[in-house]
Design a protein around this motif. Structure first.
Motif, mmCIF file in Angstrom:
data_model
loop_
_atom_site.group_PDB
_atom_site.id
_atom_site.type_symbol
_atom_site.label_atom_id
_atom_site.label_comp_id
_atom_site.label_asym_id
_atom_site.label_seq_id
_atom_site.Cartn_x
_atom_site.Cartn_y
_atom_site.Cartn_z
ATOM 1 N N LEU A 1 -9.554 4.773 -7.879
ATOM 2 C CA LEU A 1 -9.884 4.164 -6.592
ATOM 3 C C LEU A 1 -11.338 4.386 -6.199
ATOM 4 C CD1 LEU A 1 -9.264 2.639 -4.031
ATOM 5 C CD2 LEU A 1 -8.151 4.696 -3.123
ATOM 6 N N GLY B 1 -10.441 -1.449 -3.035
ATOM 7 C CA GLY B 1 -9.354 -1.329 -4.002
ATOM 8 C C GLY B 1 -9.829 -0.636 -5.253
ATOM 9 N N THR C 1 0.850 -1.184 0.000
ATOM 10 C CA THR C 1 0.000 0.000 0.000
ATOM 11 C C THR C 1 0.886 1.234 0.000
ATOM 12 O OG1 THR C 1 -1.706 -1.170 1.261
ATOM 13 C CG2 THR C 1 -1.826 1.236 1.226
ATOM 14 N N GLU D 1 -2.436 -1.536 -3.516
ATOM 15 C CA GLU D 1 -3.397 -0.481 -3.172
ATOM 16 C C GLU D 1 -2.639 0.835 -3.256
ATOM 17 O OE1 GLU D 1 -6.455 -0.946 -2.896
ATOM 18 O OE2 GLU D 1 -6.755 -3.024 -2.308
ATOM 19 N N THR E 1 -4.298 2.744 -9.599
ATOM 20 C CA THR E 1 -4.526 2.355 -8.207
ATOM 21 C C THR E 1 -4.052 0.931 -7.965
ATOM 22 O OG1 THR E 1 -6.379 3.899 -8.051
ATOM 23 C CG2 THR E 1 -6.286 2.183 -6.389
ATOM 24 N N ARG F 1 -7.485 -5.933 -4.320
ATOM 25 C CA ARG F 1 -8.671 -5.907 -3.469
ATOM 26 C C ARG F 1 -8.319 -6.483 -2.103
ATOM 27 N NH1 ARG F 1 -9.768 -3.362 -7.236
ATOM 28 N NH2 ARG F 1 -11.764 -3.128 -8.339
#
Length: 509
Positions: free
Chosen positions: A424, A466, A238, A261, A471, A475
């Protein structure tokens, strides 16, 4: 706030370096954690060396053989205990999140509640890791598919949600039979150590190997070790799109899996029929919550020309009511940015808005004086822009809201919303059923999250979280996101004395 006030989280100067017995290791370079709230040193952490990283992975390798043999509902029981520990520590951990990261205390509490919620979800999931059965074309054969643990899951998280995103991954990975190795942001290491201490205590109480959950602390180099490590089949990362592209390329080069993410450039479309009060509340919280440092923060407000001036005036009035200050003070709506680098990024963005032709309605500045000594407090900004401006096309992690006017029908607004590289979160404010349904159709929002009459931030854990495009496509959290943490296997069983081949192929000996 100091470490003594966080005693239940077992944070002290004596256990922020070397092996703590909670399966995280550090004897490398020192990382100082200063609060953006008051610029005071909370604590110093020793980073993980390469040798210590190897020890962590070796322990994780040993632990995975034990953990995957434990029935999934029993693994769920461990996650249930984690959720209960988090309930007991909600206020303390929420304060640490607020103080080390800078988000409001209410948001800190909300982040810990997300951790509790995902634990509850995962406990139920531990009895529902369903496969499928299917009919075979061959007589006397049965086909089905099942899911097995992957092994070690590497988790790389960002500073803005220093505990919740780890829990989204950890709770699901654990019930799926995986062990986890976490590399948190070096900007919020104490939050990570606190979480590791909590789960390590649970593992110890249940006579389970410490290597089921491990922590490695350091800069991007430590994340690179995880991305390159062939012993880690899945890396969940992330952060920024730039970081995600590097992780994706590195993991793909060894044919591993990545769950990404990454950045968001989220918009709310405001149609002529929108409820103005709801629109203002959703837009203001989306834009200034966490000081604009959420991946789901509202960056763009795409407003129909017939109500543009009215919405603009209402937003300016609402922004005048925003209180900025110590995030632990419940009177304040907005705390500081994470550090001076984030402040400079904010200032650079304001300069670019003007250079590219934007009109700043509410000027931004860095606050000074009593209560703002850290230099990380800024004022939220509203600017009138065009969607194609380079600065608008980028994600700026700061409380900057762009107002964009559209004419014609809602299709023109949707086209503007989709005309960015990120995908996103998105939302539409409308009381027109046709507009709402079009927005949710395949001709509507191209984002992973599309909302009607709520803002872009504040996702619940029950749904998969997600987005698309830059992006990253990953998920996490709810729905069937658990499947990424497991490997799928198709099984065919022949219970006859013959061996017919598929597709009717004849092969006679």
């Amino acid at each position: 706030m100091n470490l003594k006030e966080l005693s239940s989280l077992k944070l002290s100067e004596s256990n922020l370096g070397s092996s703590t017995g909670s399966n995280w290791f550090g004897s490398g370079s020192k990382i100082d954690s200063y609060s953006p709230t008051d610029d005071k040193l909370i604590g110093s952490v020793l980073s993980t060396t390469r040798e210590e990283y190897e020890k962590v992975i070796q322990e994780a390798e040993r632990a995975k053989a034990i953990w995957r043999d434990i029935p999934a509902p029993k693994r769920g029981e461990i996650v249930r205990q984690l959720g209960n520990k988090l309930r007991a520590e909600k206020e303390t951990l929420g304060k640490l999140v607020s103080y080390e990261m800078g988000k409001s205390y209410q948001e800190g509490l909300g982040e810990v509640q997300e951790m509790i919620d995902i634990c509850d979800f995962a406990v139920g999931l531990s009895r529902q890791l369903y496969g499928l059965t299917m009919h075979s074309e061959r007589p006397g054969h049965r086909m089905y598919e099942q899911y097995h643990p992957l092994g070690i899951v590497g988790i790389i998280t960002a500073f803005n949600f220093p505990v919740a995103v780890w829990s989204w991954n950890a709770a699901l990975a654990l019930v799926c039979g995986d062990v986890i190795v976490w590399k948190p942001s070096e900007k919020t290491p104490l939050c990570a150590i606190a979480c590791q201490n909590i789960i390590a205590e649970i593992l110890k109480e249940n006579n389970l190997p410490e290597g089921i959950s491990s922590l490695v602390i350091g800069d991007a180099e430590v994340g690179k070790w995880i991305a390159e490590d062939e012993r880690i089949p899945l890396v969940s990362a992330t952060g920024s799109t730039r970081m995600g592209k590097q992780v994706a390329a590195t993991v793909a080069a060894r044919l591993g899996r990545s769950l990404l993410e990454l950045g968001g450039n989220n918009a709310i479309i405001v149609t002529p029929s929108a409820d103005l009060k709801m629109t203002v509340i959703g837009a203001v919280f989306g834009a200034v919550g966490t000081a604009g440092q959420r991946c789901t923060s509202t960056r763009r407000l795409i407003i129909h020309e017939s109500i543009y001036d009215k919405v603009k005036e209402s937003l300016v009035e609402a922004y005048k009511q925003i209180k900025i200050g110590d995030p632990l003070d419940s009177k304040n709506h907005m705390g500081p940015l994470i550090d001076k680098a984030a402040v400079q990024m904010y200032l650079d963005a304001l300069k670019k808005i003007k250079e590219q032709g934007g009109n700043i309605l509410l000027e931004g500045k860095v606050l000074e004086g009593e209560g703002y000594e850290s230099g990380c407090y800024v004022t939220p900004v509203i600017a009138e822009v065009e969607n194609h401006y380079d600065i608008v096309q980028q994600e700026t992690f700061a409380p900057i809201l762009y107002l964009i006017k559209y004419s014609g029908d809602v299709n023109n607004a949707i086209a503007l919303q989709n005309d960015v590289k990120q995908g996103l979160s998105s939302a539409i404010m409308t009381t027109n059923l046709r507009e709402a349904e079009l927005f949710l159709s395949h001709n509507g929002s191209d984002c992973g999250i599309a909302n009607v009459n709520i803002g872009t931030s504040g996702a619940e854990i029950g749904g998969a979280f997600g987005g698309e495009k830059e992006t990253g496509g990953g998920r996490e959290s709810g729905s069937d996101a658990w499947k990424v943490y497991m490997r799928r296997q198709t099984n065919t069983i022949n219970y006859t004395t013959n061996l017919p081949l598929a597709q009717g192929i004849q092969f006679n000996l």
